[in-house]
Design a protein around this motif. Structure first.
Motif: not given
Length: 104
Positions: A22-23, A76-82, A87-88
């Protein structure tokens, strides 16, 4: 973990099945800000032993041009959201809101 994410996003596997982007572009007050996010679930299994609940990883690039000067920041990161939950584009919004909360 940062090194793993950096390597993954700089050299994605040839058989990578999940690569979403996404942008956004914002211009105003003499400033141009471009935000680009790349999101994937490809590292979930790899990271699961250390990061229970990981559902997506991302790389967010912010490029700001102001007064002829350009600055780029990559996080950079991580998420617990599917991907169904975020969405992006939504993940990028959530990260931006998080930074806004931290700054205040």
């Amino acid at each position: 973990m940062r090194d793993d994410l950096q390597l993954f996003f700089s050299e994605p596997p040839v058989d990578c099945r999940d690569w979403r982007t996404a942008r956004t572009v914002d211009k105003g007050h003499g400033r141009l800000e471009i935000r680009e996010i790349v999101v994937s679930t490809e590292l979930n299994e790899f990271l699961a032993s250390k990061w229970t609940g990981v559902a997506q990883v991302f790389r967010l690039t912010r490029t700001v041009t102001e007064d002829g000067q350009t600055h780029t920041e990559v996080v950079y990161g991580i998420s617990s959201l599917s991907p169904r939950q975020a969405s992006a584009a939504r993940l990028m919004e959530l990260v931006r809101e998080h930074w806004g909360i931290e700054i205040v």
